[in-house]
Design an enzyme around this catalytic site. Structure first.
Site, PDB file in Angstrom:
ATOM      1  N   CYS A  68      -3.603  -3.302   4.154  1.00 34.90           N
ATOM      2  CA  CYS A  68      -2.733  -4.373   4.681  1.00 34.90           C
ATOM      3  C   CYS A  68      -3.161  -5.758   4.203  1.00 34.90           C
ATOM      4  O   CYS A  68      -2.493  -6.751   4.495  1.00 34.90           O
ATOM      5  CB  CYS A  68      -2.732  -4.342   6.207  1.00 34.90           C
ATOM      6  SG  CYS A  68      -2.239  -2.763   6.873  1.00 34.90           S
TER       7      CYS A  68
ATOM      8  N   GLU B 262       0.846  -1.194   0.000  1.00 37.18           N
ATOM      9  CA  GLU B 262       0.000   0.000   0.000  1.00 37.18           C
ATOM     10  C   GLU B 262       0.881   1.243   0.000  1.00 37.18           C
ATOM     11  O   GLU B 262       0.405   2.349   0.178  1.00 37.18           O
ATOM     12  CB  GLU B 262      -0.957   0.000   1.186  1.00 37.18           C
ATOM     13  CG  GLU B 262      -0.300  -0.159   2.536  1.00 37.18           C
ATOM     14  CD  GLU B 262      -1.310  -0.339   3.658  1.00 37.18           C
ATOM     15  OE1 GLU B 262      -2.108   0.582   3.880  1.00 37.18           O
ATOM     16  OE2 GLU B 262      -1.293  -1.395   4.311  1.00 37.18           O
TER      17      GLU B 262
ATOM     18  N   HIS C 147      -3.133 -10.041  12.288  1.00 40.52           N
ATOM     19  CA  HIS C 147      -2.529  -8.813  11.754  1.00 40.52           C
ATOM     20  C   HIS C 147      -2.133  -7.942  12.951  1.00 40.52           C
ATOM     21  O   HIS C 147      -2.923  -7.766  13.881  1.00 40.52           O
ATOM     22  CB  HIS C 147      -3.549  -8.088  10.858  1.00 40.52           C
ATOM     23  CG  HIS C 147      -3.085  -6.731  10.441  1.00 40.52           C
ATOM     24  ND1 HIS C 147      -1.932  -6.548   9.715  1.00 40.52           N
ATOM     25  CD2 HIS C 147      -3.595  -5.482  10.659  1.00 40.52           C
ATOM     26  CE1 HIS C 147      -1.755  -5.255   9.497  1.00 40.52           C
ATOM     27  NE2 HIS C 147      -2.750  -4.590  10.074  1.00 40.52           N
TER      28      HIS C 147
HETATM   29  N1  CAA Z   1       0.091   3.441  30.830  1.00 42.10           N
HETATM   30  C1  CAA Z   1      -0.465   2.316  30.326  1.00 42.10           C
HETATM   31  N2  CAA Z   1      -1.469   2.338  29.400  1.00 42.10           N
HETATM   32  C2  CAA Z   1      -1.907   3.549  28.970  1.00 42.10           C
HETATM   33  C3  CAA Z   1      -1.368   4.750  29.472  1.00 42.10           C
HETATM   34  C4  CAA Z   1      -0.329   4.668  30.436  1.00 42.10           C
HETATM   35  N3  CAA Z   1       0.249   5.776  30.961  1.00 42.10           N
HETATM   36  N4  CAA Z   1      -2.005   5.767  28.869  1.00 42.10           N
HETATM   37  C5  CAA Z   1      -2.907   5.225  28.020  1.00 42.10           C
HETATM   38  N5  CAA Z   1      -2.850   3.896  28.079  1.00 42.10           N
HETATM   39  C6  CAA Z   1      -3.623   2.914  27.296  1.00 42.10           C
HETATM   40  C7  CAA Z   1      -5.085   3.291  27.116  1.00 42.10           C
HETATM   41  O1  CAA Z   1      -5.856   2.904  28.221  1.00 42.10           O
HETATM   42  C8  CAA Z   1      -5.400   2.502  25.842  1.00 42.10           C
HETATM   43  O2  CAA Z   1      -5.639   1.149  26.173  1.00 42.10           O
HETATM   44  P1  CAA Z   1      -6.877   0.359  25.489  1.00 42.10           P
HETATM   45  O3  CAA Z   1      -6.667   0.402  23.996  1.00 42.10           O
HETATM   46  O4  CAA Z   1      -6.762  -1.014  26.048  1.00 42.10           O
HETATM   47  O5  CAA Z   1      -8.112   1.075  25.877  1.00 42.10           O
HETATM   48  C9  CAA Z   1      -4.100   2.537  25.046  1.00 42.10           C
HETATM   49  O6  CAA Z   1      -3.081   2.924  25.984  1.00 42.10           O
HETATM   50  C10 CAA Z   1      -4.095   3.539  23.907  1.00 42.10           C
HETATM   51  O7  CAA Z   1      -4.514   4.771  24.412  1.00 42.10           O
HETATM   52  P2  CAA Z   1      -5.404   5.756  23.529  1.00 42.10           P
HETATM   53  O8  CAA Z   1      -6.543   5.010  22.927  1.00 42.10           O
HETATM   54  O9  CAA Z   1      -5.703   6.942  24.345  1.00 42.10           O
HETATM   55  O10 CAA Z   1      -4.336   6.109  22.416  1.00 42.10           O
HETATM   56  P3  CAA Z   1      -4.416   7.057  21.185  1.00 42.10           P
HETATM   57  O11 CAA Z   1      -5.672   7.877  21.179  1.00 42.10           O
HETATM   58  O12 CAA Z   1      -3.142   7.812  21.179  1.00 42.10           O
HETATM   59  O13 CAA Z   1      -4.514   6.102  19.909  1.00 42.10           O
HETATM   60  C11 CAA Z   1      -4.248   4.311  18.380  1.00 42.10           C
HETATM   61  C12 CAA Z   1      -4.056   4.770  19.832  1.00 42.10           C
HETATM   62  C13 CAA Z   1      -5.702   4.444  17.965  1.00 42.10           C
HETATM   63  C14 CAA Z   1      -3.829   2.870  18.263  1.00 42.10           C
HETATM   64  C15 CAA Z   1      -3.333   5.193  17.465  1.00 42.10           C
HETATM   65  O14 CAA Z   1      -1.999   4.921  17.760  1.00 42.10           O
HETATM   66  C16 CAA Z   1      -3.572   4.995  15.975  1.00 42.10           C
HETATM   67  O15 CAA Z   1      -4.408   5.641  15.390  1.00 42.10           O
HETATM   68  N6  CAA Z   1      -2.790   4.074  15.342  1.00 42.10           N
HETATM   69  C17 CAA Z   1      -2.892   3.803  13.904  1.00 42.10           C
HETATM   70  C18 CAA Z   1      -4.175   3.067  13.520  1.00 42.10           C
HETATM   71  C19 CAA Z   1      -4.146   1.601  13.786  1.00 42.10           C
HETATM   72  O16 CAA Z   1      -3.109   0.977  13.910  1.00 42.10           O
HETATM   73  N7  CAA Z   1      -5.348   1.007  13.858  1.00 42.10           N
HETATM   74  C20 CAA Z   1      -5.466  -0.436  14.062  1.00 42.10           C
HETATM   75  C21 CAA Z   1      -6.641  -1.027  13.342  1.00 42.10           C
HETATM   76  S1  CAA Z   1      -6.525  -0.658  11.585  1.00 42.10           S
HETATM   77  C22 CAA Z   1      -5.374  -1.785  10.998  1.00 42.10           C
HETATM   78  O17 CAA Z   1      -5.055  -2.737  11.640  1.00 42.10           O
HETATM   79  C23 CAA Z   1      -4.759  -1.549   9.648  1.00 42.10           C
HETATM   80  C24 CAA Z   1      -3.381  -1.019   9.860  1.00 42.10           C
HETATM   81  O18 CAA Z   1      -2.407  -1.779   9.877  1.00 42.10           O
HETATM   82  C25 CAA Z   1      -3.209   0.416  10.039  1.00 42.10           C
END
Ligand code: CAA
Length: 397
Positions: free
Chosen positions: A113, A81, A242
């Site tokens: 992916c 991609e 994945h």
């Molecule tokens: N200590 C421990 N854990 C903590 C913490 C701390 N101090 N602070 C936060 N956390 C935890 C939260 O509780 C949360 O846990 P859960 O998911 O179990 O609820 C986790 O850390 C993540 O926190 P947030 O949701 O607040 O994080 P974020 O808003 O920054 O976003 C994300 C996380 C959505 C994964 C972001 O990194 C993102 O958008 N990533 C890219 C998209 C992606 O990978 N999506 C996956 C599905 S799509 C796919 O699979 C195709 C692909 O390859 C892209």
């Protein structure tokens, strides 16, 4: 007829950044990246590394380690991609760099992916149908995952490629013919034509992934004639999902075991899934190759040897399309995977600090228009653009 993976090759960039350093620079508690998202280190592609060089490196390794000559390859597909041209496929560059013969079907597939799995399934079907007698298919999944500096997706970047050699009587994994599918039109993750960075509706993308897993797994169980079977996934000795980041695999496994009626859906994670995450913890998301990197890690790290055992595989591509399928590990596969020396090669990488990482990320802007640079290749390298043509150099064989 037994058809499946006869060889594997893995490649990744020569540099990485420790995500503890990135968390500090972004003012994020390190626990959020380490435990919250489940990431540790992230591969960073240098200006002379791209989707083509990573694919060529992995492809060459798969051919070399399986003792396959370039003339034996009758089909080359690169799933990606993050292609390098709107028209010319990554696969054509790779064909040239690997010296494959002219009597070969060569093209690129794209579906986020899932593009690599689409290519793999087509290759498996081609071999099963007897379309390539005496020859093999080379499917390469290659990507550079990039969301941009300071974005929520930043700690889930990475880069790398996995090459899969497909043949009759495979020496690594017999792939079974049942495939549970799930496709819907969603806008969870995408990359507009004008952008080098992916855009993502992060939390929604997690939900889309889990919904797709539910749909594909239910379909798979129906195809196996046991739609309501409790504890169905106990038939697998291990599972590879994945892996956009480690925590996603944990969420996926919880979902799958809940669908199985398991009252303690996390209890089996360490045994069935954790060994699949060792390499991605070091490399990050490699998009199309991610599940195949997880499979490689599983074979290398499972507590009890998986040889002769069945493994379940879940591939997800945003947009979206997902597939659940399975395979049986062939005796002798472990030695073949260990020959890749992934862990040893990971240790030899260069560690970047945050300013060096940021400068590489910024340097990628405009890279596709820069003139040719002179490099002495120790691996396949991108040399730059000359007369609007991308040029590459190959290392000595
Ligand atoms: N200590 C421990 N854990 C903590 C913490 C701390 N101090 N602070 C936060 N956390 C935890 C939260 O509780 C949360 O846990 P859960 O998911 O179990 O609820 C986790 O850390 C993540 O926190 P947030 O949701 O607040 O994080 P974020 O808003 O920054 O976003 C994300 C996380 C959505 C994964 C972001 O990194 C993102 O958008 N990533 C890219 C998209 C992606 O990978 N999506 C996956 C599905 S799509 C796919 O699979 C195709 C692909 O390859 C892209």
């Amino acid at each position: 007829m037994r058809v499946g993976l006869d060889g594997i090759g893995v490649s990744f960039p020569k540099a990485f950044i420790d995500l503890g350093l990135l968390a500090e620079a972004r003012g994020v508690p390190p626990g959020k990246y380490r435990e919250g998202i489940g990431v540790r280190r992230m591969a960073v592609a240098a200006p002379d590394e791209d989707t083509v060089t990573l694919a060529a490196q992995a492809g060459r390794e798969a051919l070399r380690l399986s003792g396959t000559s370039p003339e034996e390859v009758g089909l080359l597909v690169v799933g990606t991609e993050t292609g390098v041209d709107h028209s010319k496929p990554v696969a054509s560059f790779v064909q040239g760099l690997l010296g494959l013969g002219t009597r070969c079907r060569v093209f690129e597939t794209k579906h986020a992916c899932y593009g690599g799995t689409a290519a793999l399934q087509m290759a498996l079907d081609g071999v099963r149908a007897g379309r390539m007698p005496g020859r093999k298919a080379l499917v390469i999944c290659s990507d550079i995952a990039r969301y941009g500096l300071g974005t929520a997706g930043e700690p889930t970047q990475g880069a790398g490629a996995v090459a899969l050699l497909v043949s009759e009587n495979p020496r690594i994994l017999n792939v079974e013919p049942h495939s549970g599918l799930h496709a819907t039109d969603v806008h969870d993750f995408w990359r507009p034509l004008y952008s080098k960075d992916a855009l993502v509706d992060g939390h929604y993308s997690v939900q889309c992934y889990l919904d797709a897993l539910t749909g594909a797994y239910r379909h798979y169980k129906e195809l196996c004639g046991e739609p309501g079977a409790p504890g169905f996934s106990d038939r697998f000795a291990a599972l590879a999902y994945h892996v956009p980041y480690g925590k996603m695999a944990r969420k996926a496994h919880r979902q799958l075991r809940t669908l199985d009626g398991d009252a303690q859906p996390d209890a089996s994670f360490e045994r069935l899934v954790a060994p699949s995450l060792r390499f991605s913890e070091e490399i990050g998301n490699i998009y199309t190759g991610s599940m195949y990197l997880a499979l490689t890690s599983l074979l290398a790290h499972a507590e009890a040897s998986l040889e002769g055992q069945r493994v379940g595989l879940f591939s997800y591509g945003s947009g979206c399309c997902a597939e659940f399928f399975a395979g049986r590990v062939v005796p002798g596969a472990l030695a073949r995977v260990n020959a890749l020396q992934v862990a040893q090669r990971l240790e030899q990488r260069e560690a970047l600090d945050v300013p060096a990482y940021e400068s590489i990320m910024r340097a990628r802007e405009g890279l596709d228009e820069r003139p040719v640079q002179s490099v002495a290749p120790d691996a396949f390298r991108f040399r730059g653009v000359e007369a609007h043509r991308r040029t590459y150099v190959a290392p000595p064989t």
